[in-house]
Design an enzyme around this catalytic site. Structure first.
Site, mmCIF file in Angstrom:
data_model
loop_
_atom_site.group_PDB
_atom_site.id
_atom_site.type_symbol
_atom_site.label_atom_id
_atom_site.label_comp_id
_atom_site.label_asym_id
_atom_site.label_seq_id
_atom_site.Cartn_x
_atom_site.Cartn_y
_atom_site.Cartn_z
ATOM 1 N N GLU A 151 -9.635 2.717 -5.618
ATOM 2 C CA GLU A 151 -9.364 4.121 -5.349
ATOM 3 C C GLU A 151 -7.900 4.689 -6.215
ATOM 4 O O GLU A 151 -7.277 5.349 -5.693
ATOM 5 C CB GLU A 151 -8.958 4.255 -3.993
ATOM 6 C CG GLU A 151 -10.144 3.839 -2.838
ATOM 7 C CD GLU A 151 -9.927 3.830 -1.379
ATOM 8 O OE1 GLU A 151 -10.860 4.386 -0.705
ATOM 9 O OE2 GLU A 151 -8.994 3.887 -1.039
ATOM 10 N N HIS A 174 -2.420 2.990 -4.786
ATOM 11 C CA HIS A 174 -2.045 2.582 -3.524
ATOM 12 C C HIS A 174 -0.768 2.096 -3.502
ATOM 13 O O HIS A 174 -0.394 1.233 -2.825
ATOM 14 C CB HIS A 174 -3.098 1.642 -3.062
ATOM 15 C CG HIS A 174 -4.364 2.104 -2.252
ATOM 16 N ND1 HIS A 174 -4.239 2.776 -1.182
ATOM 17 C CD2 HIS A 174 -5.530 2.159 -2.796
ATOM 18 C CE1 HIS A 174 -5.390 3.245 -0.842
ATOM 19 N NE2 HIS A 174 -6.358 2.817 -1.682
ATOM 20 N N ASP A 195 1.023 -1.320 0.111
ATOM 21 C CA ASP A 195 -0.001 0.079 -0.085
ATOM 22 C C ASP A 195 0.753 1.371 0.035
ATOM 23 O O ASP A 195 1.978 1.034 -0.025
ATOM 24 C CB ASP A 195 -1.029 0.027 1.134
ATOM 25 C CG ASP A 195 -2.375 0.436 0.812
ATOM 26 O OD1 ASP A 195 -2.329 1.755 0.503
ATOM 27 O OD2 ASP A 195 -3.329 -0.253 0.811
HETATM 28 C C1 TNX Z 1 -10.827 2.078 1.748
HETATM 29 S S1 TNX Z 1 -11.363 -1.156 1.182
HETATM 30 C C2 TNX Z 1 -9.664 1.355 1.257
HETATM 31 C C3 TNX Z 1 -8.478 0.849 2.063
HETATM 32 C C4 TNX Z 1 -8.765 1.875 3.546
HETATM 33 C C5 TNX Z 1 -10.230 1.583 4.127
HETATM 34 C C6 TNX Z 1 -10.275 2.179 5.417
HETATM 35 C C7 TNX Z 1 -10.404 -0.796 -0.194
HETATM 36 C C8 TNX Z 1 -10.314 -1.393 -0.987
HETATM 37 N N1 TNX Z 1 -9.840 0.417 0.087
HETATM 38 O O1 TNX Z 1 -7.351 1.552 1.638
HETATM 39 O O2 TNX Z 1 -7.756 1.428 4.422
HETATM 40 O O3 TNX Z 1 -10.946 2.114 3.096
HETATM 41 O O4 TNX Z 1 -11.559 1.538 5.831
#
Ligand code: TNX
Length: 542
Positions: A341, A276, A201
């Site tokens: 994301e 990420h 990450d």
């Molecule tokens: C979303 S769930 C993210 C994570 C974060 C999380 C916190 C997901 C696929 N991505 O990177 O840690 O929310 O709740």
């Protein structure tokens, strides 16, 4: 032993036999069918474990477990006898066991017989037997004052779902191998069988890759800002040393994979892309769109604009080299590639990405992400692996064979299943164990949200809207523990247990058998087990 709802089932047995008090079974997840008969079966130093070569893993698991908790060193032998725990592997259809993870457990005062059609089923039978003993067995023995007796039962059992998972984020905070193993022990006791290991990450790279030593020399370490709130941590300054972090060596990875396999747990590594991955650009800035060298972020990054350049073929060469090593380390047929994301700000500005869009006849940056994932999928398939990713991989078109992990709700999963893809349901509303489990005032600081135990217990990976013909694509569900706000192993256990107990029952026990009040009763015994096992569960329900 105070809150033991032990109701002593003292049964008049043949007059010359001693009457032994036993507890009412309190098994989590609740078995499909369980009948209790009067009487008990007791261990003594002459009790044998009976097993063939094929049933040896379950036999050895039970032997070691009993030895640790009771001090009794039971011998394993091949010959059937009385005063024995017998593991018996049979052809499908015998003894009403047909599911590969199913088992039956039938005890008399002389024998306990666990029957299954596969080693996994035998192991689950042993896990059930484990929960029939007094809770003290979970701790370090011996306890000479305790009679190690189990109630007589007839249990027939099998899981409702194939994928019963838990994800641990070892990036936002790093957890040592010893902690990962401790969690594996506990998730196996709950008959969960998939451990999703979040290894990459923004804030760190956690897996040794021999071809790219900088990933663990540089990208695995960040400057220590643990005293500041997650979202308010300034970047590393010139001259500051990056001391916080860590990574798993390939030897450690192999050790954990082997440990999990013995517990019937498949480990799915997650190697995030295309976003990420800020930490990668601290080592190899040429792989991003901007080419700018950055430092590993010590805390939250939002929005995430650092991204692999999708127009640069050396990015794919890098990822293929990384994934080759990863594929060699993990026997799982899945490799998780993230996909969540990914803000497309840089792709919009990047001449190479725009050239790729043109050359490949793509409509937009969404389709560029789809191109990215499909290209990676092709490579994974060539290594005999399947791609799994977060539900954003649906945007711009799903890679042809991809499995989707639906986190932003059930919708992504419904859409993917409708298109014939397999799905693991993991919606934030039921599966995000980084959310508060009780009133904020009485809880340690968390990321937000609210997910009490009672809500987790209502999770059903098959939503009502799903068409009947697509149910087969729902592999199961998964609890996720993101660790931005969870810096220690103890804290991670506090967030996981007992919500993971509820999740385990959601994924194992048939819906019609589930009952929250009954679950809470069994949970009281489970808490005693956790006390002996040294699991830092939350007592929030009191
Ligand atoms: C979303 S769930 C993210 C994570 C974060 C999380 C916190 C997901 C696929 N991505 O990177 O840690 O929310 O709740």
């Amino acid at each position: 032993m105070k809150h033991f709802i032990s109701f002593l089932l003292i049964v008049s047995m043949v007059s010359c036999q001693q009457e032994i008090p036993v507890n009412e079974p309190a098994i989590i997840p609740l078995p499909v069918s369980l009948k209790q008969n009067p009487g008990s079966f007791s261990l003594n130093k002459n009790t044998r474990i009976v097993a063939s070569a094929e049933s040896m893993p379950a036999a050895e698991f039970l032997r070691d477990f009993i030895q640790k908790g009771t001090g009794l060193e039971l011998k394993i032998s091949e010959k059937e006898k009385s005063n024995a725990i017998i593991f018996s592997l049979v052809e499908p259809g015998k003894d009403s066991v047909s599911d590969p993870e199913g088992y039956s457990l039938i005890s008399t005062s002389k024998k306990v017989r666990i029957t299954a059609i596969s080693p996994a089923g035998l192991l689950y039978g042993a896990q059930t037997l484990r929960q029939l003993f007094p809770p003290e067995i979970e701790g370090a023995g011996p306890h000479p004052e305790i009679q190690w007796a189990v109630p007589l039962v007839e249990i027939y059992d099998q899981p409702a779902f194939r994928w019963r998972g838990m994800m641990l984020d070892c990036v936002r905070h790093f957890f040592p191998v010893s902690h990962v193993k401790h969690l594996l022990d506990q998730i196996a006791a709950l008959k969960m069988n998939h451990f999703h290991w979040h290894l990459v990450d923004d804030q760190g790279w956690r897996i040794e890759i021999l071809k790219y030593p900088e990933l663990t020399k540089t990208s695995a370490w960040r400057v220590d800002r643990e005293d500041l709130p997650w979202g308010e941590r300034p970047s590393q300054k010139a001259g500051e040393e990056a001391t916080y972090g860590g990574f798993y060596t390939q030897d450690e990875i192999r050790e954990v994979v082997a440990y999990a396999a013995k517990l019937n747990i498949e480990i799915i590594p997650e190697i995030e892309m295309p976003a990420h991955v800020s930490c990668v650009f601290a080592s190899y800035p040429e792989l991003s769109c901007t080419g700018k060298k950055i430092t590993v972020p010590p805390g939250g990054v939002w929005p995430i604009t650092d991204i692999y350049c999708a127009g640069n073929d050396s990015v794919f060469a890098f990822l293929e080299n990384v994934l080759s090593e990863v594929a060699g380390l993990f026997p799982s047929k899945y490799i998780h590639v993230g996909g969540d994301e990914a803000t497309k700000t840089e792709w919009k500005k990047c001449p190479k990405c725009q050239a790729r869009i043109k050359k490949e006849g793509l409509k937009n940056e969404q389709e560029l992400q789809s191109y990215f994932m499909s290209r990676i999928e092709k490579f994974l398939n060539s290594k005999g692996k399947n791609l799994i990713g977060w539900d954003e991989i649906l945007e711009g078109g799903l890679a042809p064979q991809a499995t989707v992990m639906s986190w932003r709700g059930f919708e992504g999963g419904i859409e993917a299943a409708g298109a014939g893809h397999d799905v693991v349901m993991s919606p934030t509303s039921y599966c995000y164990f980084d959310y508060y489990q009780g009133p904020k005032e009485s809880e340690p600081l968390a990321i937000g949200g609210f997910l009490p135990l009672s809500k987790v217990y209502q999770f059903n990976p098959v939503p009502a809207e799903l068409k009947a013909e697509n149910i087969k694509h729902i592999l199961g569900g998964q609890a996720n523990l993101w660790t931005e706000f969870i810096p220690t192993p103890e804290h991670s256990e506090y967030m996981l247990f007992p919500r993971l107990d509820a999740m385990a029952e959601d994924l194992w026990t048939p819906l019609k058998n589930k009952n929250y009040d009954d679950f809470l009763k069994r949970l009281q015994i489970q808490f005693e087990r956790y006390d002996f096992a040294g699991v830092n569960y939350s007592k929030n329900i009191y």
